[in-house]
Design a protein around this motif. Sequence first.
Motif, mmCIF file in Angstrom:
data_model
loop_
_atom_site.group_PDB
_atom_site.id
_atom_site.type_symbol
_atom_site.label_atom_id
_atom_site.label_comp_id
_atom_site.label_asym_id
_atom_site.label_seq_id
_atom_site.Cartn_x
_atom_site.Cartn_y
_atom_site.Cartn_z
ATOM 1 N N TYR A 148 0.847 -1.193 0.000
ATOM 2 C CA TYR A 148 0.000 0.000 0.000
ATOM 3 C C TYR A 148 0.879 1.239 0.000
ATOM 4 C CZ TYR A 148 -3.392 -3.514 1.220
ATOM 5 O OH TYR A 148 -4.171 -4.639 1.204
ATOM 6 N N GLU A 149 0.526 2.207 -0.838
ATOM 7 C CA GLU A 149 1.283 3.443 -0.962
ATOM 8 C C GLU A 149 1.417 4.159 0.373
ATOM 9 O OE1 GLU A 149 2.898 4.931 -3.752
ATOM 10 O OE2 GLU A 149 2.651 2.840 -4.343
ATOM 11 N N LYS A 150 0.355 4.155 1.161
ATOM 12 C CA LYS A 150 0.373 4.778 2.480
ATOM 13 C C LYS A 150 -0.032 3.727 3.508
ATOM 14 C CE LYS A 150 0.083 9.424 0.903
ATOM 15 N NZ LYS A 150 -0.320 10.757 1.164
ATOM 16 N N ASP A 151 -0.877 4.104 4.451
ATOM 17 C CA ASP A 151 -1.289 3.173 5.495
ATOM 18 C C ASP A 151 -2.091 2.015 4.928
ATOM 19 O OD1 ASP A 151 -0.832 2.803 8.177
ATOM 20 O OD2 ASP A 151 -1.997 4.536 8.805
ATOM 21 N N MET A 152 -2.031 0.881 5.617
ATOM 22 C CA MET A 152 -2.832 -0.260 5.194
ATOM 23 C C MET A 152 -4.312 0.053 5.445
ATOM 24 S SD MET A 152 -1.849 -2.806 8.376
ATOM 25 C CE MET A 152 -2.703 -4.209 7.797
ATOM 26 N N PRO A 153 -5.209 -0.490 4.625
ATOM 27 C CA PRO A 153 -6.641 -0.205 4.810
ATOM 28 C C PRO A 153 -7.166 -0.803 6.108
ATOM 29 C CG PRO A 153 -6.316 -1.783 3.018
ATOM 30 C CD PRO A 153 -4.966 -1.384 3.517
#
Length: 154
Positions: A148-153
């Motif tokens: 994931y580009e940022k935080d995990m969903p």
Amino acid sequence: MTEPTNSATETATPGTAGSTIHEGGCLCGIVRFTVQGAPVRADWCHCRECQRSSGSAAIPWGAWPVESFRISEGQHHLSCFSSTYRGQRHFCRECGATLHMTDPTDERGTVGVPLTALDDPSVARPTCHSWVSERVPWAQATDDLPAYEKDMPE
């Protein structure tokens, strides 16, 4: 004949029930903590703050409900650094080891623990890579975990 299993050493899948207590601590051993059960999530974090705080390309984190986490020894040796508005990193002021992380904006009520701070780091396994937008180019994953580009969903 099969060997008896020991739930304290079996690899936990994040989100599964469990009442096993896992112990961990800092490098010098002054600060000790416990977490109970399996983490609700676990990931490899590649963000710059984790890189800088650990001296590594990524940190394997597990998140446990706050009520499952307890400092068992050395509370007065803990210090805290706010690395971002969301990240409060708690570390041993004697050896500098990161012991846990809290997020004042986290409505889920979790505590992040570096899996490698556990006495048995194999009790849980990351299920994804987060913040790969900040991953260093020479540290590419060789596994097939989601990234994931940022935080995990959630």
